[in-house]
Design a protein around this motif. Sequence first.
Motif, mmCIF file in Angstrom:
data_model
loop_
_atom_site.group_PDB
_atom_site.id
_atom_site.type_symbol
_atom_site.label_atom_id
_atom_site.label_comp_id
_atom_site.label_asym_id
_atom_site.label_seq_id
_atom_site.Cartn_x
_atom_site.Cartn_y
_atom_site.Cartn_z
ATOM 1 N N TYR A 88 33.423 38.151 53.285
ATOM 2 C CA TYR A 88 33.226 38.904 52.050
ATOM 3 C C TYR A 88 32.534 38.100 50.957
ATOM 4 C CZ TYR A 88 36.246 42.195 54.366
ATOM 5 O OH TYR A 88 36.764 43.069 55.269
ATOM 6 N N ASP A 89 32.707 36.783 50.940
ATOM 7 C CA ASP A 89 32.079 35.989 49.885
ATOM 8 C C ASP A 89 31.031 35.023 50.413
ATOM 9 O OD1 ASP A 89 33.746 34.142 51.064
ATOM 10 O OD2 ASP A 89 34.964 33.789 49.299
ATOM 11 N N GLY A 109 34.222 42.084 44.032
ATOM 12 C CA GLY A 109 35.119 41.358 43.131
ATOM 13 C C GLY A 109 34.616 39.953 42.844
ATOM 14 N N GLY A 110 34.256 39.236 43.896
ATOM 15 C CA GLY A 110 33.722 37.884 43.714
ATOM 16 C C GLY A 110 32.368 37.882 43.049
ATOM 17 N N GLU A 153 32.723 38.350 39.340
ATOM 18 C CA GLU A 153 33.174 37.101 38.708
ATOM 19 C C GLU A 153 32.002 36.141 38.526
ATOM 20 O OE1 GLU A 153 36.427 35.212 40.720
ATOM 21 O OE2 GLU A 153 37.642 37.026 40.676
ATOM 22 N N GLU A 154 31.099 36.139 39.496
ATOM 23 C CA GLU A 154 29.956 35.230 39.456
ATOM 24 C C GLU A 154 28.902 35.661 38.430
ATOM 25 O OE1 GLU A 154 26.494 33.915 42.552
ATOM 26 O OE2 GLU A 154 28.516 34.182 43.352
ATOM 27 N N ARG A 201 25.275 39.325 49.211
ATOM 28 C CA ARG A 201 26.571 39.970 48.996
ATOM 29 C C ARG A 201 26.413 41.343 48.355
ATOM 30 N NH1 ARG A 201 29.342 36.151 45.576
ATOM 31 N NH2 ARG A 201 27.402 35.008 45.539
ATOM 32 N N ARG A 230 36.101 44.287 47.908
ATOM 33 C CA ARG A 230 36.382 42.872 48.195
ATOM 34 C C ARG A 230 35.145 42.021 47.987
ATOM 35 N NH1 ARG A 230 39.709 41.770 53.555
ATOM 36 N NH2 ARG A 230 39.562 39.681 52.692
ATOM 37 N N THR A 233 35.019 29.841 52.940
ATOM 38 C CA THR A 233 34.401 31.133 52.647
ATOM 39 C C THR A 233 34.751 32.129 53.737
ATOM 40 O OG1 THR A 233 32.359 30.533 53.776
ATOM 41 C CG2 THR A 233 32.464 30.098 51.405
#
Length: 115
Positions: free
Chosen positions: A6-7, A35-36, A39-40, A14, A32, A3
């Motif tokens: 950023y994530d 983006g994750g 997706e989650e 986050r 950044r 990790t």
Amino acid sequence: MDTTYYDHGTAAERWERARLFFDAKDFAAAARVLGGLVEEVPEQTGPRLLLARSYYHSAQLRRAEAELRVLVERDPVEGYARLMLGRTLERQGRHEEAAPHLRIASALAGDFERV
């Protein structure tokens, strides 16, 4: 799992980190993180809209457009997403494509003079 800053953390942490980056006008860093997060939790509007705004402000217009189109497709009466999509298309010189989105955004906001 490797990790990065950023994530790292929970989705709520986050989200807060992304908002701090955005408020500090570090739009690329906000993107950044977001983006994750998108997706989650792809069903959530808030992170995707902030991601689109981060892309817009960091001149990643194609990416902003893609995120905004997902939002508008999912919720055609999401006025701010319509407005941002119109502005994103205008910024790319695609004025004819932008016009219907801007008219719909105006109508949704109650500004019928522009419609």
